[in-house]
Design a protein around this motif. Structure first.
Motif, PDB file in Angstrom:
ATOM      1  N   THR A  29       0.834  -1.245  -0.049  1.00  0.00           N
ATOM      2  CA  THR A  29      -0.212   0.130   0.038  1.00  0.00           C
ATOM      3  C   THR A  29       0.919   1.211  -0.175  1.00  0.00           C
ATOM      4  O   THR A  29       1.715   1.444   0.750  1.00  0.00           O
ATOM      5  N   PHE A  30       0.759   2.269  -0.927  1.00  0.00           N
ATOM      6  CA  PHE A  30       1.353   3.463  -1.062  1.00  0.00           C
ATOM      7  C   PHE A  30       0.340   4.620  -1.065  1.00  0.00           C
ATOM      8  O   PHE A  30      -0.687   4.541  -1.426  1.00  0.00           O
ATOM      9  N   SER A  31       0.850   5.887  -0.581  1.00  0.00           N
ATOM     10  CA  SER A  31       0.161   7.198  -0.822  1.00  0.00           C
ATOM     11  C   SER A  31       0.671   7.581  -2.202  1.00  0.00           C
ATOM     12  O   SER A  31       2.016   7.802  -2.165  1.00  0.00           O
ATOM     13  N   VAL A  32       0.095   7.819  -3.031  1.00  0.00           N
ATOM     14  CA  VAL A  32       0.315   8.161  -4.593  1.00  0.00           C
ATOM     15  C   VAL A  32      -0.185   9.807  -4.621  1.00  0.00           C
ATOM     16  O   VAL A  32      -0.927  10.068  -3.886  1.00  0.00           O
ATOM     17  N   VAL A  55       0.861  -6.982 -11.004  1.00  0.00           N
ATOM     18  CA  VAL A  55      -0.138  -7.701 -11.737  1.00  0.00           C
ATOM     19  C   VAL A  55      -1.380  -6.760 -11.841  1.00  0.00           C
ATOM     20  O   VAL A  55      -1.893  -6.708 -12.738  1.00  0.00           O
ATOM     21  N   SER A  56      -1.698  -6.112 -10.518  1.00  0.00           N
ATOM     22  CA  SER A  56      -2.978  -5.270 -10.570  1.00  0.00           C
ATOM     23  C   SER A  56      -2.560  -3.929  -9.684  1.00  0.00           C
ATOM     24  O   SER A  56      -1.778  -4.037  -8.588  1.00  0.00           O
ATOM     25  N   VAL A  57      -3.259  -3.042  -9.969  1.00  0.00           N
ATOM     26  CA  VAL A  57      -3.452  -1.943  -9.040  1.00  0.00           C
ATOM     27  C   VAL A  57      -5.005  -1.103  -8.625  1.00  0.00           C
ATOM     28  O   VAL A  57      -5.670  -1.240  -9.793  1.00  0.00           O
ATOM     29  N   ASN A  58      -4.974  -1.254  -7.418  1.00  0.00           N
ATOM     30  CA  ASN A  58      -6.269  -1.028  -6.907  1.00  0.00           C
ATOM     31  C   ASN A  58      -6.174   0.688  -6.423  1.00  0.00           C
ATOM     32  O   ASN A  58      -5.135   0.627  -5.421  1.00  0.00           O
ATOM     33  N   THR A  59      -7.029   1.654  -6.557  1.00  0.00           N
ATOM     34  CA  THR A  59      -6.707   2.810  -6.008  1.00  0.00           C
ATOM     35  C   THR A  59      -8.107   3.078  -5.436  1.00  0.00           C
ATOM     36  O   THR A  59      -9.294   2.746  -5.644  1.00  0.00           O
ATOM     37  N   MET A  60      -7.873   4.338  -4.347  1.00  0.00           N
ATOM     38  CA  MET A  60      -9.057   4.882  -3.715  1.00  0.00           C
ATOM     39  C   MET A  60      -8.808   6.118  -3.507  1.00  0.00           C
ATOM     40  O   MET A  60      -7.956   6.639  -2.953  1.00  0.00           O
ATOM     41  N   ASN A  61      -9.723   7.038  -3.650  1.00  0.00           N
ATOM     42  CA  ASN A  61      -9.669   8.543  -3.476  1.00  0.00           C
ATOM     43  C   ASN A  61     -10.225   8.672  -2.109  1.00  0.00           C
ATOM     44  O   ASN A  61     -11.573   8.661  -2.019  1.00  0.00           O
ATOM     45  N   LEU A  62      -9.558   9.375  -1.155  1.00  0.00           N
ATOM     46  CA  LEU A  62     -10.258   9.623   0.199  1.00  0.00           C
ATOM     47  C   LEU A  62     -10.312  11.115   0.235  1.00  0.00           C
ATOM     48  O   LEU A  62      -9.318  12.011   0.176  1.00  0.00           O
ATOM     49  N   ASP A  63     -11.581  11.427   0.231  1.00  0.00           N
ATOM     50  CA  ASP A  63     -11.686  13.137   0.649  1.00  0.00           C
ATOM     51  C   ASP A  63     -11.206  13.490   1.958  1.00  0.00           C
ATOM     52  O   ASP A  63     -10.966  12.749   2.894  1.00  0.00           O
ATOM     53  N   GLY A  64     -10.827  14.837   2.194  1.00  0.00           N
ATOM     54  CA  GLY A  64     -10.448  15.366   3.306  1.00  0.00           C
ATOM     55  C   GLY A  64     -11.468  15.380   4.622  1.00  0.00           C
ATOM     56  O   GLY A  64     -12.519  15.359   4.387  1.00  0.00           O
ATOM     57  N   LYS A  65     -10.634  15.017   5.820  1.00  0.00           N
ATOM     58  CA  LYS A  65     -11.654  15.408   6.976  1.00  0.00           C
ATOM     59  C   LYS A  65     -11.873  16.676   7.384  1.00  0.00           C
ATOM     60  O   LYS A  65     -11.239  17.690   7.201  1.00  0.00           O
ATOM     61  N   ASN A  66     -13.268  16.876   7.983  1.00  0.00           N
ATOM     62  CA  ASN A  66     -13.622  18.281   8.380  1.00  0.00           C
ATOM     63  C   ASN A  66     -12.763  18.273   9.660  1.00  0.00           C
ATOM     64  O   ASN A  66     -12.757  17.355  10.561  1.00  0.00           O
ATOM     65  N   ARG A  67     -12.222  19.574  10.011  1.00  0.00           N
ATOM     66  CA  ARG A  67     -11.619  19.980  11.221  1.00  0.00           C
ATOM     67  C   ARG A  67     -12.006  21.293  11.672  1.00  0.00           C
ATOM     68  O   ARG A  67     -12.280  21.959  10.841  1.00  0.00           O
ATOM     69  N   ILE A  83      -3.181   0.349  -3.678  1.00  0.00           N
ATOM     70  CA  ILE A  83      -2.701  -1.110  -3.153  1.00  0.00           C
ATOM     71  C   ILE A  83      -2.203  -1.885  -4.544  1.00  0.00           C
ATOM     72  O   ILE A  83      -2.915  -2.100  -5.536  1.00  0.00           O
ATOM     73  N   VAL A  84      -0.877  -2.239  -4.493  1.00  0.00           N
ATOM     74  CA  VAL A  84      -0.285  -2.781  -5.514  1.00  0.00           C
ATOM     75  C   VAL A  84      -0.139  -4.240  -5.360  1.00  0.00           C
ATOM     76  O   VAL A  84       0.656  -4.611  -4.375  1.00  0.00           O
ATOM     77  N   LYS A  85      -0.371  -5.095  -6.345  1.00  0.00           N
ATOM     78  CA  LYS A  85      -0.186  -6.625  -6.184  1.00  0.00           C
ATOM     79  C   LYS A  85       0.928  -6.872  -6.954  1.00  0.00           C
ATOM     80  O   LYS A  85       0.972  -6.767  -8.273  1.00  0.00           O
ATOM     81  N   LEU A  86       1.741  -7.733  -6.493  1.00  0.00           N
ATOM     82  CA  LEU A  86       3.053  -8.263  -7.458  1.00  0.00           C
ATOM     83  C   LEU A  86       2.827  -9.641  -7.794  1.00  0.00           C
ATOM     84  O   LEU A  86       1.942 -10.386  -6.983  1.00  0.00           O
ATOM     85  N   THR A  87       3.587 -10.077  -8.995  1.00  0.00           N
ATOM     86  CA  THR A  87       3.402 -11.369  -8.948  1.00  0.00           C
ATOM     87  C   THR A  87       4.061 -12.289  -8.151  1.00  0.00           C
ATOM     88  O   THR A  87       4.972 -11.729  -7.422  1.00  0.00           O
ATOM     89  N   ALA A  88       3.751 -13.482  -8.106  1.00  0.00           N
ATOM     90  CA  ALA A  88       4.451 -14.556  -6.972  1.00  0.00           C
ATOM     91  C   ALA A  88       5.754 -14.552  -7.326  1.00  0.00           C
ATOM     92  O   ALA A  88       6.533 -14.781  -6.266  1.00  0.00           O
ATOM     93  N   ASP A  89       6.593 -14.465  -8.398  1.00  0.00           N
ATOM     94  CA  ASP A  89       8.040 -14.811  -8.437  1.00  0.00           C
ATOM     95  C   ASP A  89       8.791 -13.295  -8.329  1.00  0.00           C
ATOM     96  O   ASP A  89       9.663 -13.494  -8.403  1.00  0.00           O
TER      97      ASP A  89
END
Length: 99
Positions: A29-32, A55-67, A83-89
């Motif tokens: 998991t990375f912040s991009v 192998v695959s990349v799943n992304t999610m956009n998170l809105d800012g929190k109210n402060r 979230i980056v998934k790598l190959t088995a090898d």
């Protein structure tokens, strides 16, 4: 699309209990950058970490929190996680190996 170089795409790794447990399945998991696409994230991971094949990349956009601070209200900045998934090898990513 943003004109981003591969070293501008990945901002930092995200180290939480949930992300550490998913490392057994070769998921990292990375912040991009908020304007980065899945193809740019895949290319950045493969260039930055030697031998990594994505192998695959799943992304999610998170809105800012109210402060609030006194009478002033605002929001924190938006964040995009990948979230980056790598190959088995593929070898493990060295950033996470010492944790």
């Amino acid at each position: 699309m943003a004109d981003l170089k591969f070293y501008d795409v990945i901002l930092k790794p995200i180290v939480t209990e949930k992300s550490m447990n998913s490392m057994a399945d070769k998921k990292y998991t990375f912040s991009v950058h908020p304007n980065a696409t899945k193809n740019q994230i895949k290319e950045a991971v493969e260039k930055m970490f030697a031998g990594a094949k994505v192998v695959s990349v799943n992304t999610m956009n998170l809105d800012g929190k109210n402060r609030r601070r006194g009478n002033t209200a605002g929001k924190t900045s938006k964040v995009k996680k990948a979230i980056v998934k790598l190959t088995a090898d593929s070898p493990e990513i060295e950033i996470f190996s010492g944790l």
